[in-house]
Design an enzyme around this catalytic site. Structure first.
Site, short mmCIF file in Angstrom:
data_model
loop_
_atom_site.label_atom_id
_atom_site.label_comp_id
_atom_site.label_asym_id
_atom_site.label_seq_id
_atom_site.Cartn_x
_atom_site.Cartn_y
_atom_site.Cartn_z
N GLN A 74 0.84 -1.21 0.00
CA GLN A 74 0.00 0.00 0.00
C GLN A 74 0.87 1.26 0.00
OE1 GLN A 74 -3.22 0.77 -0.31
NE2 GLN A 74 -3.78 -1.37 -0.70
N SER A 75 1.83 1.29 -0.89
CA SER A 75 2.79 2.40 -0.94
C SER A 75 2.16 3.68 -1.47
CB SER A 75 3.97 2.01 -1.83
OG SER A 75 4.80 3.12 -2.10
N ASN A 76 2.21 4.74 -0.66
CA ASN A 76 1.81 6.06 -1.13
C ASN A 76 2.78 6.57 -2.19
OD1 ASN A 76 -0.37 6.32 0.80
ND2 ASN A 76 1.19 6.73 2.35
N ALA A 78 4.52 4.81 -4.37
CA ALA A 78 4.28 4.16 -5.66
C ALA A 78 3.11 4.82 -6.37
CB ALA A 78 4.02 2.67 -5.44
#
Length: 349
Positions: A74-76, A78
């Site tokens: 859940q990378s912001n 990315a």
């Protein structure tokens, strides 16, 4: 500090607002303000937009045709990298690392992951524990062999180029405060891959601001976090031609609120998210800003700040991740939060 000499592309809505949190100030007994870097634009906003202005600017200057980066599921970072690539007609390829072991469909494919795909990024997954920078280099070699020109962005956009975005943020914050007649004593924010804090450290030190900066850690132990921030801040200062500017005492991290691990929100984080949503109408995220607010709330309640001091919470964004974490908020099928007693009874049956 002349940032104009570095390639930069306008991507973020700047300056972001600096607002007083009246209700939280009253609840916590402090003078609390918020720097709204959740309002930077670029796919629901967040701190990575500032970094990507310099990173994408450099990528274009070098003639790249694809950006490659990595992050947790859940990378912001990315998500905003995929959006920045879409804005500039670059391809984007993302390596997502499973750092939590969470298997819910909404976590693996909702929230930020859905937005990655909507922005046109291609995705590969990796298990936890690998050297992700080495994995990034492996993908880059594969792309070069096929004739592509990749530009590699480290996790969080956290290198001296990306950290320039938060040198700029530090100057912006001080300028806003001066215009408002506001004397800031403390800035508090989430610290993970180190780029945001390193840039802020460099910018605040370069202005001799006297503002104390505290990073609330979301992953690493304190000694590791402070070392990572210090080294990156020194490298950022060197990039600006200001070797020796940053000292170890400029770097402070509190890593007491990591909880069960990176990306796993504990009860204090969930409570902080609810408190901020219900008192100020502001959404935090379960990985970074929620943990930072949990730390700030606890520190305020324990009297860690002197009476009359002014604190600014730097909101790094990330609310899109909430939609990958609905299971953490214990909702029933009607969307009502279940009580602890009700959950215990359900588990018995």
């Amino acid at each position: 500090m002349q940032l104009a000499k570095f390639p930069r592309l306008s991507l973020a809505h700047l300056p972001t607002p600096l607002e007083r949190l009246d209700n939280l100030s009253k609840a916590l007994g402090v003078d609390l303000w918020i720097k709204r870097d959740d309002c930077t634009g670029l796919s629901t906003g967040g701190n990575k937009a500032r970094k990507l202005e310099f990173l994408i600017g450099e990528a274009l200057e070098r003639g790249a045709d694809i950006v490659v980066t990595h992050g947790a599921t859940q990378s912001n970072h990315a998500r905003q990298t995929a959006a920045a690539a879409a804005r500039t007609a670059l391809d984007c390829h993302i390596l997502l690392e499973d750092r939590t072991g969470m298997t819910e469909h909404e976590y693996r494919w909702g929230g930020n992951v859905l937005l990655d795909v909507l922005h046109g990024a291609t995705i590969e997954t990796r298990p936890s524990g690998l050297d992700m920078n080495a994995e990034l280099e492996g993908v880059a070699a594969r792309l070069r062999a096929s004739g592509r020109k990749p530009y590699l962005i480290p996790g969080g956009g956290s290198n001296p180029t990306g950290a320039l975005g938060y040198v700029n943020a530090a100057m912006e914050l001080v300028s806003e405060a001066n215009s408002a007649g506001l004397c800031i004593d403390h800035v508090v924010h989430a610290t993970g891959s180190a780029g945001t804090q390193a840039g802020m450290v460099t910018g605040l030190a370069g202005m001799h601001s006297g503002i104390r900066l505290l990073g609330i850690g979301v992953r690493a132990p304190r000694d590791v976090q402070e070392r990572n921030v210090y080294h990156l801040a020194c490298a950022t200062a060197a990039k600006l031609g200001m070797d020796g500017l940053v000292r170890e005492e400029h770097v402070e991290a509190n890593c007491d609120y990591v909880g069960a691990g990176y990306g796993i929100p504990g009860p204090d984080t969930l409570d902080a998210i609810r408190l901020t949503a219900r008192t100020e109408g502001i959404l935090l995220d379960p990985v970074y800003s929620g943990k930072a607010m949990a730390g700030l709330v606890d520190l305020c309640r324990r009297g860690a700040f002197a009476t009359g001091e002014t604190i600014v919470f730097l909101h790094t964004g990330g609310s899109a991740a909430l939609f990958g974490y609905t299971a953490s908020f214990n909702l029933n099928e009607d969307g009502v939060v279940r009580s602890a007693d009700a959950r215990i009874e359900e588990e018995k049956t």
